[in-house]
Design a protein around this motif. Structure first.
Motif, PDB file in Angstrom:
ATOM      1  N   SER A  68       0.816  -1.211   0.000  1.00 18.77           N
ATOM      2  CA  SER A  68       0.000   0.000   0.000  1.00 18.77           C
ATOM      3  C   SER A  68       0.850   1.261   0.000  1.00 18.77           C
ATOM      4  CB  SER A  68      -0.926   0.017   1.209  1.00 18.77           C
ATOM      5  OG  SER A  68      -1.855  -1.027   1.104  1.00 18.77           O
ATOM      6  N   GLY A  69       1.996   1.200   0.590  1.00 20.56           N
ATOM      7  CA  GLY A  69       2.885   2.355   0.657  1.00 20.56           C
ATOM      8  C   GLY A  69       4.216   1.913   1.221  1.00 20.56           C
ATOM      9  N   GLU A  70       5.156   2.831   1.251  1.00 17.59           N
ATOM     10  CA  GLU A  70       6.489   2.474   1.726  1.00 17.59           C
ATOM     11  C   GLU A  70       6.610   2.627   3.236  1.00 17.59           C
ATOM     12  OE1 GLU A  70      10.002   3.321  -0.958  1.00 17.59           O
ATOM     13  OE2 GLU A  70       8.552   4.826  -1.624  1.00 17.59           O
ATOM     14  N   ASP A  71       5.693   2.049   3.970  1.00 11.09           N
ATOM     15  CA  ASP A  71       5.788   2.077   5.422  1.00 11.09           C
ATOM     16  C   ASP A  71       6.633   0.894   5.877  1.00 11.09           C
ATOM     17  OD1 ASP A  71       3.661  -0.155   6.576  1.00 11.09           O
ATOM     18  OD2 ASP A  71       3.144   0.637   4.591  1.00 11.09           O
ATOM     19  N   SER A  72       7.219   1.007   7.050  1.00  6.16           N
ATOM     20  CA  SER A  72       8.157  -0.014   7.517  1.00  6.16           C
ATOM     21  C   SER A  72       7.490  -1.372   7.736  1.00  6.16           C
ATOM     22  CB  SER A  72       8.876   0.448   8.788  1.00  6.16           C
ATOM     23  OG  SER A  72       7.947   0.749   9.795  1.00  6.16           O
ATOM     24  N   ALA A  73       6.248  -1.406   8.187  1.00  3.16           N
ATOM     25  CA  ALA A  73       5.579  -2.693   8.425  1.00  3.16           C
ATOM     26  C   ALA A  73       5.365  -3.456   7.117  1.00  3.16           C
ATOM     27  CB  ALA A  73       4.250  -2.481   9.141  1.00  3.16           C
ATOM     28  N   SER A  74       4.945  -2.764   6.057  1.00  3.33           N
ATOM     29  CA  SER A  74       4.748  -3.426   4.761  1.00  3.33           C
ATOM     30  C   SER A  74       6.074  -3.888   4.173  1.00  3.33           C
ATOM     31  CB  SER A  74       4.055  -2.484   3.775  1.00  3.33           C
ATOM     32  OG  SER A  74       2.763  -2.166   4.218  1.00  3.33           O
ATOM     33  N   LEU A  75       7.107  -3.047   4.268  1.00  2.23           N
ATOM     34  CA  LEU A  75       8.424  -3.424   3.744  1.00  2.23           C
ATOM     35  C   LEU A  75       9.000  -4.617   4.504  1.00  2.23           C
ATOM     36  CD1 LEU A  75       9.859   0.158   3.267  1.00  2.23           C
ATOM     37  CD2 LEU A  75       9.391  -1.488   1.447  1.00  2.23           C
ATOM     38  N   ARG A  76       8.848  -4.609   5.836  1.00  4.10           N
ATOM     39  CA  ARG A  76       9.342  -5.728   6.646  1.00  4.10           C
ATOM     40  C   ARG A  76       8.616  -7.022   6.276  1.00  4.10           C
ATOM     41  NH1 ARG A  76       9.930  -3.349  11.018  1.00  4.10           N
ATOM     42  NH2 ARG A  76       7.748  -3.272  11.654  1.00  4.10           N
ATOM     43  N   THR A  77       7.300  -6.948   6.068  1.00  5.23           N
ATOM     44  CA  THR A  77       6.528  -8.130   5.665  1.00  5.23           C
ATOM     45  C   THR A  77       7.032  -8.660   4.329  1.00  5.23           C
ATOM     46  OG1 THR A  77       4.603  -7.335   6.877  1.00  5.23           O
ATOM     47  CG2 THR A  77       4.202  -8.978   5.176  1.00  5.23           C
ATOM     48  N   PHE A  78       7.309  -7.767   3.386  1.00  5.43           N
ATOM     49  CA  PHE A  78       7.817  -8.166   2.075  1.00  5.43           C
ATOM     50  C   PHE A  78       9.187  -8.848   2.204  1.00  5.43           C
ATOM     51  CE2 PHE A  78      10.625  -6.878  -1.485  1.00  5.43           C
ATOM     52  CZ  PHE A  78      10.082  -7.693  -2.465  1.00  5.43           C
ATOM     53  N   ILE A  79      10.120  -8.231   2.920  1.00  7.91           N
ATOM     54  CA  ILE A  79      11.473  -8.807   3.050  1.00  7.91           C
ATOM     55  C   ILE A  79      11.428 -10.121   3.812  1.00  7.91           C
ATOM     56  CG2 ILE A  79      13.756  -8.442   4.063  1.00  7.91           C
ATOM     57  CD1 ILE A  79      13.471  -5.483   3.296  1.00  7.91           C
ATOM     58  N   GLN A  80      10.600 -10.228   4.835  1.00  8.65           N
ATOM     59  CA  GLN A  80      10.490 -11.496   5.560  1.00  8.65           C
ATOM     60  C   GLN A  80       9.953 -12.603   4.666  1.00  8.65           C
ATOM     61  OE1 GLN A  80       8.177 -10.105   8.902  1.00  8.65           O
ATOM     62  NE2 GLN A  80      10.002  -9.843  10.178  1.00  8.65           N
ATOM     63  N   PHE A  81       9.045 -12.281   3.748  1.00  7.88           N
ATOM     64  CA  PHE A  81       8.583 -13.271   2.775  1.00  7.88           C
ATOM     65  C   PHE A  81       9.752 -13.743   1.906  1.00  7.88           C
ATOM     66  CE2 PHE A  81       7.500 -13.883  -1.694  1.00  7.88           C
ATOM     67  CZ  PHE A  81       6.785 -15.063  -1.607  1.00  7.88           C
ATOM     68  N   VAL A  82      10.562 -12.816   1.431  1.00  8.91           N
ATOM     69  CA  VAL A  82      11.714 -13.174   0.593  1.00  8.91           C
ATOM     70  C   VAL A  82      12.674 -14.069   1.382  1.00  8.91           C
ATOM     71  CG1 VAL A  82      13.701 -12.302  -0.699  1.00  8.91           C
ATOM     72  CG2 VAL A  82      11.511 -11.095  -0.826  1.00  8.91           C
ATOM     73  N   LEU A  83      12.902 -13.745   2.635  1.00  3.21           N
ATOM     74  CA  LEU A  83      13.833 -14.537   3.451  1.00  3.21           C
ATOM     75  C   LEU A  83      13.298 -15.937   3.756  1.00  3.21           C
ATOM     76  CD1 LEU A  83      15.188 -11.786   5.852  1.00  3.21           C
ATOM     77  CD2 LEU A  83      16.378 -12.899   3.945  1.00  3.21           C
ATOM     78  N   LYS A  84      11.974 -16.129   3.704  1.00  2.84           N
ATOM     79  CA  LYS A  84      11.437 -17.489   3.842  1.00  2.84           C
ATOM     80  C   LYS A  84      11.809 -18.326   2.625  1.00  2.84           C
ATOM     81  CE  LYS A  84       7.044 -16.971   4.518  1.00  2.84           C
ATOM     82  NZ  LYS A  84       5.624 -17.053   4.860  1.00  2.84           N
ATOM     83  N   GLY A  85      11.931 -17.683   1.460  1.00  2.00           N
ATOM     84  CA  GLY A  85      12.287 -18.389   0.231  1.00  2.00           C
ATOM     85  C   GLY A  85      13.763 -18.680   0.128  1.00  2.00           C
ATOM     86  N   THR A  86      14.578 -17.799   0.638  1.00  3.87           N
ATOM     87  CA  THR A  86      16.030 -17.981   0.626  1.00  3.87           C
ATOM     88  C   THR A  86      16.639 -17.093   1.701  1.00  3.87           C
ATOM     89  OG1 THR A  86      18.051 -17.874  -0.695  1.00  3.87           O
ATOM     90  CG2 THR A  86      16.364 -16.263  -1.215  1.00  3.87           C
ATOM     91  N   LEU A  87      17.297 -17.707   2.650  1.00  2.00           N
ATOM     92  CA  LEU A  87      17.889 -16.974   3.760  1.00  2.00           C
ATOM     93  C   LEU A  87      19.263 -16.454   3.346  1.00  2.00           C
ATOM     94  CD1 LEU A  87      17.308 -16.140   6.645  1.00  2.00           C
ATOM     95  CD2 LEU A  87      18.414 -18.222   7.403  1.00  2.00           C
ATOM     96  N   PHE A  88      19.471 -15.144   3.467  1.00  2.00           N
ATOM     97  CA  PHE A  88      20.752 -14.551   3.097  1.00  2.00           C
ATOM     98  C   PHE A  88      20.959 -13.261   3.875  1.00  2.00           C
ATOM     99  CE2 PHE A  88      17.653 -12.516   0.429  1.00  2.00           C
ATOM    100  CZ  PHE A  88      18.078 -11.208   0.304  1.00  2.00           C
TER     101      PHE A  88
END
Length: 187
Positions: free
Chosen positions: A136-156
């Motif tokens: 919805s916007g560049e707020d920290s909660a949305s960005l954190r949710t997005f990055i945590q999803f990526v890290l579930k796919g590949t931890l780096f």
């Protein structure tokens, strides 16, 4: 190659048909916003091959108003008369047929900000899109949710992160990857 109309379920189905890993997550909080994110399978395979050998450089960038705003259900009430040439120097407006005054265009649909997480390929030094998401916007909660999803796919853990001037991005990166070097860039 596809434009989203804001329907996250339809977008998730398209991503899954393209063999992407895709999820719709809810950002916890008073507004309970949704984040739709996906990881590209070919980029993920390439990324995992270079993880052990090379230093990881990632870039996070956003594109605002990335979804289609021409949904006929959204604007069906609008008057279709053309604007006069005297209005050419005005910002885009539409005539609300119920009122004889000009009204600003409706706001963009929710989840119209496209966030992209890219990594730098060591052989070409070009960036490859690993994952994307509608937020919805560049707020920290949305960005954190997005990055945590990526890290579930590949931890780096990246060595270096390139971002624009978003303080929300900076705060999330410092929280998730405290040892990564952050550089602000003009994209």
């Amino acid at each position: 190659k596809h434009i989203s109309d804001g329907d996250m379920d339809r977008a998730r189905d398209l991503a899954l048909n393209l063999r992407c890993t895709a999820e719709i997550n809810t950002v916890m909080g008073p507004s309970a916003r949704k984040v739709f994110a996906w990881i590209y399978p070919d980029a993920l395979r390439f990324f995992e091959k270079i993880l052990e050998t090379y230093q990881i450089i990632i870039q996070i960038d956003s594109t605002h108003d990335a979804s289609n705003k021409t949904d006929p259900n959204v604007n069906s009430h609008l008057n279709t008369h053309p604007r006069s040439t005297m209005d050419d120097d005005l910002p885009p407006f539409y005539m609300n047929s119920a009122l004889p005054t000009l009204s600003p265009q409706p706001p963009p649909p929710p989840n119209s900000c496209l966030i992209s997480l890219m990594f730098r390929a060591p052989d070409t030094l070009r960036f490859v899109i690993l994952a994307q998401g509608f937020i919805s916007g560049e707020d920290s909660a949305s960005l954190r949710t997005f990055i945590q999803f990526v890290l579930k796919g590949t931890l780096f853990t990246p060595n270096l992160v390139l971002i624009n001037d978003s303080m929300a991005e900076r705060g999330v990166i410092e929280h998730i990857w405290p040892n990564a070097k952050i550089f602000f860039c003009i994209f």
